[in-house]
Design a protein around this motif. Sequence first.
Motif, PDB file in Angstrom:
ATOM      1  N   ASP A   1     -27.379 175.372  73.001  1.00  0.00           N
ATOM      2  CA  ASP A   1     -27.058 176.343  73.801  1.00  0.00           C
ATOM      3  C   ASP A   1     -29.067 177.042  73.460  1.00  0.00           C
ATOM      4  O   ASP A   1     -27.985 177.770  73.222  1.00  0.00           O
TER       5      ASP A   1
ATOM      6  N   SER B   1     -30.044 178.471  76.219  1.00  0.00           N
ATOM      7  CA  SER B   1     -30.463 179.874  76.709  1.00  0.00           C
ATOM      8  C   SER B   1     -30.655 180.998  76.431  1.00  0.00           C
ATOM      9  O   SER B   1     -31.244 181.604  77.291  1.00  0.00           O
ATOM     10  N   PRO B   2     -30.115 181.791  75.480  1.00  0.00           N
ATOM     11  CA  PRO B   2     -30.619 182.780  75.164  1.00  0.00           C
ATOM     12  C   PRO B   2     -32.260 183.058  75.127  1.00  0.00           C
ATOM     13  O   PRO B   2     -32.775 184.039  74.736  1.00  0.00           O
ATOM     14  N   LEU B   3     -33.014 182.096  74.710  1.00  0.00           N
ATOM     15  CA  LEU B   3     -34.600 181.757  75.148  1.00  0.00           C
ATOM     16  C   LEU B   3     -34.729 182.399  75.927  1.00  0.00           C
ATOM     17  O   LEU B   3     -36.218 183.390  75.920  1.00  0.00           O
TER      18      LEU B   3
ATOM     19  N   VAL C   1     -34.396 185.015  77.686  1.00  0.00           N
ATOM     20  CA  VAL C   1     -34.096 186.348  77.365  1.00  0.00           C
ATOM     21  C   VAL C   1     -35.189 186.768  75.883  1.00  0.00           C
ATOM     22  O   VAL C   1     -36.477 187.275  76.329  1.00  0.00           O
ATOM     23  N   ILE C   2     -34.367 186.651  74.888  1.00  0.00           N
ATOM     24  CA  ILE C   2     -35.465 186.842  73.634  1.00  0.00           C
ATOM     25  C   ILE C   2     -36.799 186.145  73.881  1.00  0.00           C
ATOM     26  O   ILE C   2     -37.852 187.207  73.415  1.00  0.00           O
TER      27      ILE C   2
ATOM     28  N   LEU D   1     -29.515 196.321  76.518  1.00  0.00           N
ATOM     29  CA  LEU D   1     -30.032 195.173  75.259  1.00  0.00           C
ATOM     30  C   LEU D   1     -30.368 195.527  74.415  1.00  0.00           C
ATOM     31  O   LEU D   1     -30.075 195.444  73.290  1.00  0.00           O
TER      32      LEU D   1
ATOM     33  N   THR E   1     -26.816 196.802  72.156  1.00  0.00           N
ATOM     34  CA  THR E   1     -26.426 195.913  71.617  1.00  0.00           C
ATOM     35  C   THR E   1     -27.292 195.261  70.466  1.00  0.00           C
ATOM     36  O   THR E   1     -26.422 194.796  69.371  1.00  0.00           O
ATOM     37  N   VAL E   2     -28.581 195.045  70.305  1.00  0.00           N
ATOM     38  CA  VAL E   2     -28.500 195.049  69.464  1.00  0.00           C
ATOM     39  C   VAL E   2     -29.375 195.589  68.311  1.00  0.00           C
ATOM     40  O   VAL E   2     -29.305 195.337  67.091  1.00  0.00           O
TER      41      VAL E   2
END
Length: 193
Positions: free
Chosen positions: A48, A50-52, A54-55, A184, A187-188
Amino acid sequence: MSRDDGDGSRRKFIFHGRNIIFREIYSARVDRVTEIVHQWRRERPDVDPSPLLVIGRIQHLAEILDAALRPPFAAAGLGNGEFDVLAALRREGEPFQLTPGQLSERMLVTTGAVTKRVDRLITRGLVTRSISEADARGRVVGLTPAGLDLVNDLIEKHLANETALLRDLTAGDRTALERLLAALTRTVESSVA
């Protein structure tokens, strides 16, 4: 007037007399990060990517913002991070002084990085380094009158530049983005601590 087309596109319509001029602000369909995600989905459907979305965008945006925010500082002859020293001292209020350790904490950099920046600013006559009145073994860094004048001028230009960069976001967009970025960040930070 702005309209979200529901497909990731955002369009702005400008009324000029009786004509409507269309300007596309952002289109996810032509966004490079979206292309990268589509390529990974095609090549590795088992992962997946999909995190790309955002990041990857945050990383790309950081590079763009750095280039967009640098010109006023470069015009003043300041290198990367030197404005941060001046701004940290100015925000502190009179007498505009901090120890190198305090500067390090406020700028989220190492004391070694602070020392290099301070040395360059001393050479320019924008800050001084002196013995602390509270502890003769310690040192404090302080703004000179020239440094104070420069940071007062640059903060106005810097904030005007940032305001211009955010011009197409509504107040609601900005509030939502602030909240999401803060969440975010927490979290990070907690995951790398």
